[in-house]
Design an enzyme around this catalytic site. Structure first.
Site, mmCIF file in Angstrom:
data_model
loop_
_atom_site.group_PDB
_atom_site.id
_atom_site.type_symbol
_atom_site.label_atom_id
_atom_site.label_comp_id
_atom_site.label_asym_id
_atom_site.label_seq_id
_atom_site.Cartn_x
_atom_site.Cartn_y
_atom_site.Cartn_z
ATOM 1 N N ASP A 26 -1.206 12.295 4.921
ATOM 2 C CA ASP A 26 -1.472 10.824 4.488
ATOM 3 C C ASP A 26 -0.108 10.384 4.564
ATOM 4 O O ASP A 26 0.917 10.858 4.472
ATOM 5 C CB ASP A 26 -2.203 10.552 3.386
ATOM 6 C CG ASP A 26 -2.469 9.138 3.393
ATOM 7 O OD1 ASP A 26 -3.059 8.454 4.272
ATOM 8 O OD2 ASP A 26 -2.305 8.556 2.263
ATOM 9 N N ASP A 28 0.933 6.112 3.658
ATOM 10 C CA ASP A 28 1.182 5.298 2.782
ATOM 11 C C ASP A 28 0.924 6.037 1.362
ATOM 12 O O ASP A 28 -0.284 6.380 1.026
ATOM 13 C CB ASP A 28 0.540 4.237 2.896
ATOM 14 C CG ASP A 28 1.268 2.812 2.189
ATOM 15 O OD1 ASP A 28 1.802 3.122 1.094
ATOM 16 O OD2 ASP A 28 1.412 1.770 2.813
ATOM 17 N N ASP A 225 -2.835 11.231 -1.471
ATOM 18 C CA ASP A 225 -2.762 10.634 -2.802
ATOM 19 C C ASP A 225 -3.949 9.711 -3.398
ATOM 20 O O ASP A 225 -4.059 9.278 -4.423
ATOM 21 C CB ASP A 225 -1.500 9.554 -2.936
ATOM 22 C CG ASP A 225 -1.901 8.245 -2.156
ATOM 23 O OD1 ASP A 225 -2.191 8.342 -1.010
ATOM 24 O OD2 ASP A 225 -1.724 7.081 -2.540
#
Length: 342
Positions: A26, A28, A225
């Site tokens: 991922d 961001d 995250d």
């Protein structure tokens, strides 16, 4: 296919960059935040790549093209080609192409990333419901997306045109804070039409399929995250995952994770790719990792010992997830997390 419920983070005797052939990263909250590289990301990714791990960057943001994403990563010091980037725009374009004729018109509510992905699949982006579209596709279009675009989508959907969405993330992080994401925009059209879109992005299978098709990964590791997109996407794809604590997930959320949100591994940041992972073992009626022992009490999670904070968190995960089983741990965890500075 049935799967056993994960009750603790796993250990690994070798660096994750050696145990897996491809990292599905991922962006961001993992690689960058607010446009800037997250600490240790650049050097960790370079070391993983030099060690033979393939790096692929997987994003639900359908606004930017793979070329634009690759250029941004390269500016940050992470050498990246467009072929290393997989977007939800690409996943939804493939989904549409499988259901409409080649060359069909598709009404676009979104940005350039969607248009490029549709053309790649031999489809023609159009702007109006009066252009006789065979499908409607909706993706994040940025803060300047005109309100009238939603009306065009509603007109077409009301005529029976199938509706697709790149993803349904309700929010998107930015330099100034949290802004409405594509999921919020999808809700506008849903409210007006009563229809439901076919969705491609994480955590749903079309995104995982697109990623595997484009990377050829045989032993992929999802790195993210967010529990509800990255980790759940790995769960749905039957692959392992690494949660890094550089984004939105904090200690309480991790301990309360239901089975589909429980990562295989937990680490502070992308340096976790370059190391093994410690084992969590049963001990003294609880679970031990490093110098810490965690126990699920009647009302709260208890933590004793000393050592690295991450080891304590891993032990707490084992106690919480085992106590919760297929549910959500509701035991109080504040005191135990405070001992770890988390």
């Amino acid at each position: 296919m049935s799967r056993s419920v994960r009750t603790r983070p796993e250990g690994s005797g070798q660096a994750l960059s050696k145990a897996y052939d491809t990292a599905l990263l991922d962006l961001d909250g993992v690689v960058y935040a607010g446009g800037n590289a997250i600490p240790y990301a650049v050097e960790s990714l370079a070391a993983a790549r030099e060690g033979g791990m393939h790096l692929a960057y997987v994003t639900n943001n359908a606004l930017r093209t793979p070329d634009a994403v690759a250029a941004h990563l390269t500016e940050l010091g992470i050498a990246t080609g467009a072929d290393d980037v997989i977007t939800s725009a690409q996943a939804v374009a493939r989904l549409i192409a499988e259901q409409v004729p080649s060359g069909a018109r598709v009404l676009v509510v979104g940005g350039e990333g969607l248009r490029v992905a549709l053309r790649e699949r031999g489809l023609e982006p159009v702007e109006s419901a009066d252009d006789d579209p065979a499908a409607v596709v909706q993706g994040y279009g940025g803060p300047e997306l005109p309100w009238g675009r939603f009306a065009e989508a509603c007109y077409a959907i009301a005529r029976g045109v199938p509706w697709f969405a790149s993803n349904t993330d309700l929010t998107i992080p930015g330099a100034r804070g949290i802004a409405p994401g594509n999921g919020a925009a999808v809700q506008v059209v849903r409210t007006a039409t009563g229809a439901e879109p076919q969705v491609a992005g994480k955590p749903l299978p079309p995104m995982h399929r697109e990623t595997i098709l484009r990377t050829g990964a045989e032993r992929p590791l999802v790195v993210g995250d967010r529990l509800d997109t990255d980790i759940e996407g790995a769960f749905n794809g039957h692959v392992d995952s690494l949660l890094v604590l550089t984004g939105v997930t904090d200690g309480p959320r991790l301990l309360a994770a239901p089975p589909q949100h429980r990562p295989t591994y937990v680490d502070a940041d992308l340096r976790g790719l370059l190391t093994g992972q410690p084992e969590v073992t049963e001990a003294d009626g609880g679970f031990r990792c490093g110098g810490w022992t965690a126990v699920a009490g009647a009302e709260r999670l208890e933590l004793e010992g000393d050592g690295a904070a991450l080891d304590g968190l891993r032990a707490l995960c084992a106690a919480a997830w085992t106590a919760a089983g297929e549910g959500v741990c509701e035991l109080e965890s504040g005191k135990a997390l405070a001992r770890l500075g988390l």
